[in-house]
Scaffold this active site. Structure first.
Site, PDB file in Angstrom:
ATOM      1  N   TYR A  10       0.728  -1.113  -0.019  1.00 35.53           N
ATOM      2  CA  TYR A  10      -0.001  -0.097  -0.068  1.00 35.53           C
ATOM      3  C   TYR A  10       0.627   1.404   0.092  1.00 35.53           C
ATOM      4  CZ  TYR A  10      -3.055   3.650   2.052  1.00 35.53           C
ATOM      5  OH  TYR A  10      -4.006   4.699   2.493  1.00 35.53           O
ATOM      6  N   ILE A  11       1.820   1.604   1.067  1.00 26.95           N
ATOM      7  CA  ILE A  11       2.362   2.754   0.997  1.00 26.95           C
ATOM      8  C   ILE A  11       3.489   2.852   0.306  1.00 26.95           C
ATOM      9  CG2 ILE A  11       3.563   4.214   2.507  1.00 26.95           C
ATOM     10  CD1 ILE A  11       1.824   3.072   5.155  1.00 26.95           C
ATOM     11  N   ASP A  57      13.326 -11.597  -1.712  1.00 27.24           N
ATOM     12  CA  ASP A  57      13.017 -11.344  -0.255  1.00 27.24           C
ATOM     13  C   ASP A  57      14.154 -10.990   0.545  1.00 27.24           C
ATOM     14  OD1 ASP A  57      12.539 -12.512   2.343  1.00 27.24           O
ATOM     15  OD2 ASP A  57      11.057 -13.758   1.497  1.00 27.24           O
ATOM     16  N   ASN A  98      11.433 -11.432  10.138  1.00 27.81           N
ATOM     17  CA  ASN A  98      11.207 -10.792   8.643  1.00 27.81           C
ATOM     18  C   ASN A  98      11.459  -9.426   9.057  1.00 27.81           C
ATOM     19  OD1 ASN A  98       9.813 -10.884   6.034  1.00 27.81           O
ATOM     20  ND2 ASN A  98       8.742  -9.004   7.088  1.00 27.81           N
ATOM     21  N   TYR A 147       4.769  -6.212  16.994  1.00 28.85           N
ATOM     22  CA  TYR A 147       4.749  -5.236  15.605  1.00 28.85           C
ATOM     23  C   TYR A 147       5.537  -3.926  15.988  1.00 28.85           C
ATOM     24  CZ  TYR A 147       3.744  -1.952  12.005  1.00 28.85           C
ATOM     25  OH  TYR A 147       3.779  -0.783  11.318  1.00 28.85           O
ATOM     26  N   HIS A 195      -8.253  -2.235   8.498  1.00 28.95           N
ATOM     27  CA  HIS A 195      -8.267  -0.957   8.755  1.00 28.95           C
ATOM     28  C   HIS A 195      -9.514  -0.401   8.607  1.00 28.95           C
ATOM     29  CE1 HIS A 195      -3.663  -1.323   8.118  1.00 28.95           C
ATOM     30  NE2 HIS A 195      -3.859  -0.805   9.252  1.00 28.95           N
ATOM     31  N   ARG A 288     -11.470  -3.933  20.996  1.00 30.50           N
ATOM     32  CA  ARG A 288     -10.503  -4.788  20.221  1.00 30.50           C
ATOM     33  C   ARG A 288      -9.227  -4.419  21.227  1.00 30.50           C
ATOM     34  NH1 ARG A 288      -8.518  -3.354  13.998  1.00 30.50           N
ATOM     35  NH2 ARG A 288      -7.434  -1.630  15.448  1.00 30.50           N
TER      36      ARG A 288
HETATM   37  N1  UFG Z   1     -12.047  -0.236  13.922  1.00 26.33           N
HETATM   38  C1  UFG Z   1     -13.182  -0.723  13.904  1.00 26.33           C
HETATM   39  N2  UFG Z   1     -13.548  -1.416  13.007  1.00 26.33           N
HETATM   40  C2  UFG Z   1     -12.796  -2.121  12.161  1.00 26.33           C
HETATM   41  C3  UFG Z   1     -11.320  -1.555  12.070  1.00 26.33           C
HETATM   42  C4  UFG Z   1     -10.926  -0.787  12.986  1.00 26.33           C
HETATM   43  O1  UFG Z   1     -14.009  -0.003  14.907  1.00 26.33           O
HETATM   44  O2  UFG Z   1     -13.311  -2.856  11.282  1.00 26.33           O
HETATM   45  C5  UFG Z   1     -11.368   0.871  14.715  1.00 26.33           C
HETATM   46  C6  UFG Z   1     -10.202   0.229  15.458  1.00 26.33           C
HETATM   47  O3  UFG Z   1     -10.852  -0.387  16.876  1.00 26.33           O
HETATM   48  C7  UFG Z   1      -9.525   1.589  15.811  1.00 26.33           C
HETATM   49  C8  UFG Z   1      -9.655   2.450  14.612  1.00 26.33           C
HETATM   50  O4  UFG Z   1     -10.814   1.929  14.210  1.00 26.33           O
HETATM   51  O5  UFG Z   1     -10.156   2.183  17.196  1.00 26.33           O
HETATM   52  C9  UFG Z   1      -8.485   2.522  14.137  1.00 26.33           C
HETATM   53  O6  UFG Z   1      -8.286   1.115  13.698  1.00 26.33           O
HETATM   54  P1  UFG Z   1      -7.259   0.658  12.400  1.00 26.33           P
HETATM   55  O7  UFG Z   1      -7.087  -0.577  12.631  1.00 26.33           O
HETATM   56  O8  UFG Z   1      -7.676   1.372  11.294  1.00 26.33           O
HETATM   57  O9  UFG Z   1      -5.928   1.391  12.983  1.00 26.33           O
HETATM   58  P2  UFG Z   1      -5.012   1.219  14.085  1.00 26.33           P
HETATM   59  O10 UFG Z   1      -5.166   2.730  14.940  1.00 26.33           O
HETATM   60  O11 UFG Z   1      -5.279   0.183  14.869  1.00 26.33           O
HETATM   61  O12 UFG Z   1      -3.634   0.937  13.454  1.00 26.33           O
HETATM   62  C10 UFG Z   1      -2.322   1.945  13.229  1.00 26.33           C
HETATM   63  C11 UFG Z   1      -2.010   1.407  12.047  1.00 26.33           C
HETATM   64  C12 UFG Z   1      -0.979   0.275  12.678  1.00 26.33           C
HETATM   65  C13 UFG Z   1      -0.143   0.852  14.019  1.00 26.33           C
HETATM   66  C14 UFG Z   1      -1.257   1.402  14.825  1.00 26.33           C
HETATM   67  C15 UFG Z   1      -0.454   1.975  16.127  1.00 26.33           C
HETATM   68  O13 UFG Z   1      -2.357   0.857  10.976  1.00 26.33           O
HETATM   69  O14 UFG Z   1      -0.018  -0.315  11.658  1.00 26.33           O
HETATM   70  O15 UFG Z   1      -2.086   2.424  14.160  1.00 26.33           O
HETATM   71  O16 UFG Z   1      -1.219   1.719  17.247  1.00 26.33           O
HETATM   72  F1  UFG Z   1       0.398  -0.112  14.499  1.00 26.33           F
END
Ligand code: UFG
Length: 334
Positions: A10-11, A57, A98, A147, A195, A288
């Protein structure tokens, strides 16, 4: 030439595209474990013979050596990594091997071939549970999952490689990256998708899963988590500026990439409804595991030192993400 590891993801792919459009010669090095060949084809079609792809790789030093040997590499932008927080808790070995060993091989190839500049894709996950908001770069780094720890370990390794071998690095700590190429040639394409924005948007298409909202009882203004959503094109610009910074003799450093403002999950959801013009169904679910209530970046340092100025709004990101998602659904469903 710029070597972009993870350029089929993606990025990385958005960054490779920006470099190609700026006239750089680009070699993408990617094992296609999570990236897509289709993305590589798109980059190839857009390029004017200034693009090459190596299906390689990072854990294979010979493949790396071959790439460094044949190319005239000036600098590296390093994205290749596994990046799912939940998976990293279940299978830390996969992440440490990795992400950390792969980066060590890359850095050692740089030493061997006298390449001394690297821009690295780090993360807000290196900070762990915030002790103050907004988070600036001096905030303690205490990751709460493998991670985040793998990325922090790499940051530390890069400091040592600068001291001992003079390899200069810029570590960019991303907050929540969102959106797609404005011309919809590329976008976010994860399988499985975890996400927020793509999951809300995907749920609006036929035969898709209802969107699940995780956690509505946080101590925030509407009970849902606050995140700092940074547009992918703005984010990519910071990588180009980091290259320029290193080329101008900049010292090893690290920067947050975010907007300095946060949005709740409910706000993002409401904006998705506005952009799509649809009433989107939602199931509310318990929290979550491992989600901090609030993550917002202080981006002053990147603005001042890299001269970076993010411009796009969250609505811009959702619009481009929706356009991309429509294209993707057409590709998948014909
Ligand atoms: N969420 C939902 N439903 C979903 C997906 C996400 O409610 O289907 C909520 C999550 O619980 C969270 C918010 O939306 O509250 C954002 O979640 P994301 O998964 O989109 O992103 P994160 O904040 O968890 O993750 C991001 C980066 C990661 C990084 C992290 C650091 O994508 O790579 O921030 O905390 F590690």
């Amino acid at each position: 030439m710029i070597l972009v590891t993870g350029g089929a993801g993606y990025i990385g792919s958005h960054c490779a595209l920006a470099l190609i459009e700026q006239g750089f010669d680009v070699t993408v090095f990617d094992n296609l474990s999570t990236g897509h060949l289709k993305t590589i084809e798109t980059l190839k079609n857009i390029s004017q013979n200034n693009f090459e792809f190596v299906n390689g790789d990072l854990l294979n030093s010979e493949e790396l050596d071959k790439t460094f040997d044949s190319g005239n590499i000036d600098a590296v932008i390093h994205f290749a990594a596994f990046s799912q927080v939940g998976e990293s808790v279940k299978d830390p070995a996969k992440y440490y091997r990795n992400n950390i060993c792969g980066t060590l091989n890359l850095l050692d190839a740089m030493r061997k071939y006298n390449v001394d500049k690297i821009v690295f894709s780090s993360t807000a996950a290196t900070y762990g549970e915030p002790v103050r908001i907004p988070i600036d770069e001096t905030h303690p780094q205490n990751p709460i999952n493998p991670y985040g720890f793998s990325k922090l370990a790499i940051e530390k390794i890069m400091d040592d490689y600068d001291r001992a071998y003079n390899i200069k690095s810029v570590r960019l700590r991303y907050f929540n990256v969102a959106g797609a190429d404005a011309k919809s040639r590329l976008g976010e394409w994860h399988d499985p998708e975890t996400h927020l924005i793509p999951n809300i948007l995907k749920s609006t298409f036929a035969n898709s899963k209802t969107f699940r909202m995780f956690g509505t009882d946080y101590d925030t203004k509407d009970g849902t988590c606050v995140r700092d959503y940074i547009n992918i094109e703005d984010l990519v610009q910071a990588h180009l500026l980091s290259l320029e910074y290193l080329n101008n003799g900049g010292k090893t450093d690290f920067f947050n990439l975010g907007t300095k403002s946060g949005n709740t999950v409910r706000e993002v959801f409401a904006l998705c409804e506005k952009v799509t013009g649809k009433d989107i169904s939602v199931e509310t679910k318990p929290r979550r595991e491992g989600d901090p209530a609030l993550l917002v970046a202080d981006n002053t340092k990147a603005k001042e030192i890299l001269n970076w100025h993010p411009e796009k709004t969250l609505e811009d990101s959702i619009k481009s993400a929706y356009q991309w998602e429509k294209n993707l659904q057409e590709q998948i469903n014909g």
